[in-house]
Design an enzyme around this catalytic site. Structure first.
Site, PDB file in Angstrom:
ATOM      1  N   SER A   1       2.282  11.308  12.067  1.00 16.39           N
ATOM      2  CA  SER A   1       1.456  10.636  11.072  1.00 16.39           C
ATOM      3  C   SER A   1      -0.018  10.771  11.443  1.00 16.39           C
ATOM      4  O   SER A   1      -0.365  11.261  12.521  1.00 16.39           O
ATOM      5  CB  SER A   1       1.825   9.145  10.994  1.00 16.39           C
ATOM      6  OG  SER A   1       1.329   8.454  12.128  1.00 16.39           O
ATOM      7  N   LYS A   2      -0.872  10.294  10.562  1.00 17.33           N
ATOM      8  CA  LYS A   2      -2.314  10.388  10.796  1.00 17.33           C
ATOM      9  C   LYS A   2      -2.768   9.533  11.971  1.00 17.33           C
ATOM     10  O   LYS A   2      -3.845   9.746  12.513  1.00 17.33           O
ATOM     11  CB  LYS A   2      -3.073   9.971   9.535  1.00 17.33           C
ATOM     12  CG  LYS A   2      -2.949  10.962   8.383  1.00 17.33           C
ATOM     13  CD  LYS A   2      -3.834  10.569   7.227  1.00 17.33           C
ATOM     14  CE  LYS A   2      -3.799  11.619   6.116  1.00 17.33           C
ATOM     15  NZ  LYS A   2      -4.702  11.300   4.998  1.00 17.33           N
ATOM     16  N   ARG A   3      -1.948   8.565  12.365  1.00 13.48           N
ATOM     17  CA  ARG A   3      -2.340   7.663  13.452  1.00 13.48           C
ATOM     18  C   ARG A   3      -1.887   8.147  14.812  1.00 13.48           C
ATOM     19  O   ARG A   3      -2.262   7.582  15.827  1.00 13.48           O
ATOM     20  CB  ARG A   3      -1.761   6.262  13.191  1.00 13.48           C
ATOM     21  CG  ARG A   3      -2.343   5.584  11.965  1.00 13.48           C
ATOM     22  CD  ARG A   3      -1.665   4.260  11.689  1.00 13.48           C
ATOM     23  NE  ARG A   3      -0.253   4.440  11.367  1.00 13.48           N
ATOM     24  CZ  ARG A   3       0.195   4.770  10.164  1.00 13.48           C
ATOM     25  NH1 ARG A   3      -0.650   4.976   9.177  1.00 13.48           N
ATOM     26  NH2 ARG A   3       1.489   4.903   9.951  1.00 13.48           N
TER      27      ARG A   3
END
Length: 436
Positions: A211-213
């Site tokens: 994910s982007k995190r």
């Protein structure tokens, strides 16, 4: 036929490593075939688009070396290259569907009427995939124009690919099930469909979807940590693609020369930040000492360390010791300043040798007596000091390294002796003797 590929990011956040890989594969395919690589910006989501995100995409692409032939800042014959500026084009294509009776109004929105038949696509990575549109309950007619007059992704994506004469669409596997919808639209328009290639997802080491995190997801973080763009490109290329050789280290030009869609894996790529750091180290080893020193300089200066006249020589001493440019300041701080710290565990280890204090003190005196300082002269003096005390030279080597650097490991000891010079070496050894 001229090969035309495209990368179509949405400027709603930073450039994700997955997006960077999509861009890279499209760029490599276009370069391999002497084609055209198009950048277009899918910025129709006004609520989420930001100028900062758009610039982050451009900066990330430029840093990676993925230059585009057509698109923002470059122009081209198929613009505008921002979807937000293409509404009149979309209106024209929508009118074709109205004339063909392939759309109907539903609650203010407009739906595209699917042909109720199986749709088969031959994906260049995934192979033959068939979706059966006979059952309307499973495949309801899709909205192509919202009640506010805006168009949905599926519609504008297809129109743009047709308008821009895209020949190959290389995108993430998460879009695979969208493709039959796109093929139905293309057929309704009477257009020629591009060839599709859906590349596998990128997973975290534990198998979860990246994910982007997650660590390593943001391309913008890599230059700040001291990765070389060539290394990141190299690493990202290997996420879901295999050169079918034992070679792992490639330049961008080498990748463009050997890249094929046939060698794209069906299974997901596993992201491994440690492997990325190893790849970066291999690229650092390949650059010249001068280029390495220049690339490291901003990191050294950011830590407030002085830049001496022999800066290049100092940096050269750790060139084969670091994996990231961001590691350089900590690796050379003791060479650039005298008020460095001592590693507690290492200091305790030296103090555990009851004879170390006397040996180190004698070594300081011996160093002072050297008239023509050099690493060889210092090592000979160390050898003589140890023998005179009935010790082995190796018993002094480790305390000397700690005295000069405060740590157990680092650059070659000969390099350290030469770089520090006589006065600094004597002062450090004398000071260390007093600590034992």
């Amino acid at each position: 036929m001229t090969v035309r590929t495209r990368f179509a990011p949405s400027p709603t956040g930073y450039l994700h490593v997955g997006g960077a890989r999509t861009a890279l594969f499209n760029w490599l395919f276009a370069r391999k075939h002497g084609g055209v690589f198009v950048l277009r910006v899918e910025d129709t989501d006004e609520a989420r688009n930001t100028e900062a995100a758009r610039q982050a995409i451009f900066d990330g692409m430029n840093w990676l070396g993925l230059d585009w032939d057509e698109g923002p800042e470059k122009g081209g014959n198929f613009g505008p290259y921002y979807q937000s500026e293409r509404k009149e084009i979309y209106d024209t294509w929508f009118a074709k569907l109205v004339v063909a009776d392939r759309v109907y109004e539903d609650g203010g929105a407009w739906r595209f009427r699917f042909d109720r038949k199986p749709v088969t696509m031959n994906d260049l990575v995934c192979g033959e995939v068939t979706i059966d549109y006979c059952d309307e309950s499973n495949t309801p007619d899709m909205v192509v124009k919202r009640s506010d007059g805006s168009y949905v992704f599926h519609f504008v994506n297809v129109v743009d690919d047709l308008e821009m004469e895209i020949t190959h669409v290389i995108r993430g596997e998460d879009h695979l099930m969208n493709t039959p919808k796109h093929l139905q639209l293309i057929e309704a328009f009477g257009g020629k469909a591009p060839q599709y290639a859906h590349i596998p997802l990128i997973l975290n080491p534990d198998g979860s979807k990246m994910s982007k995190r997650d660590e390593g997801a943001a391309v913008g973080d890599y230059p700040r940590q001291g990765f070389l763009s060539s290394a990141v490109v190299n690493f990202v290329a290997l996420l879901g693609w295999n050169p079918k050789t034992e070679q792992e280290i490639f330049t961008l030009a080498e990748l463009a020369d050997i890249f094929t869609l046939e060698n794209v894996n069906r299974s997901p790529g596993r992201f491994d930040l440690e492997k990325c750091k190893w790849v970066n180290q291999q690229h650092l080893l390949a650059v010249s000492v001068e280029d390495f020193a220049a690339a490291a300089k901003p990191f050294v200066e950011a830590e407030g360390l002085p830049i001496p006249e022999n800066y290049v020589s100092v940096i050269a001493a750790v060139k084969d010791k670091v994996r990231l440019l961001g590691d350089v300041p900590a690796a050379v701080d003791f060479l650039l300043k005298d008020d460095f710290s001592y590693d507690d565990e290492t200091l305790t280890k030296v103090r555990g040798n009851v004879a170390a204090g006397a040996l180190v003190s004698s070594l300081a005196t011996a160093f002072e007596a050297i008239s023509d300082w050099s690493a060889d002269a210092a090592k000979a003096s160390l050898n003589d000091t140890a023998v005179a005390a009935g010790a082995k030279p190796g018993q002094l080597m480790f305390p000397l390294r700690v005295a000069l650097s405060g740590r157990a490991h680092g650059p070659d000891l000969g390099d350290v002796l030469n770089l520090l010079g006589k006065d600094r070496c004597v002062g450090r050894v004398r000071k260390f003797a007093g600590m034992l």
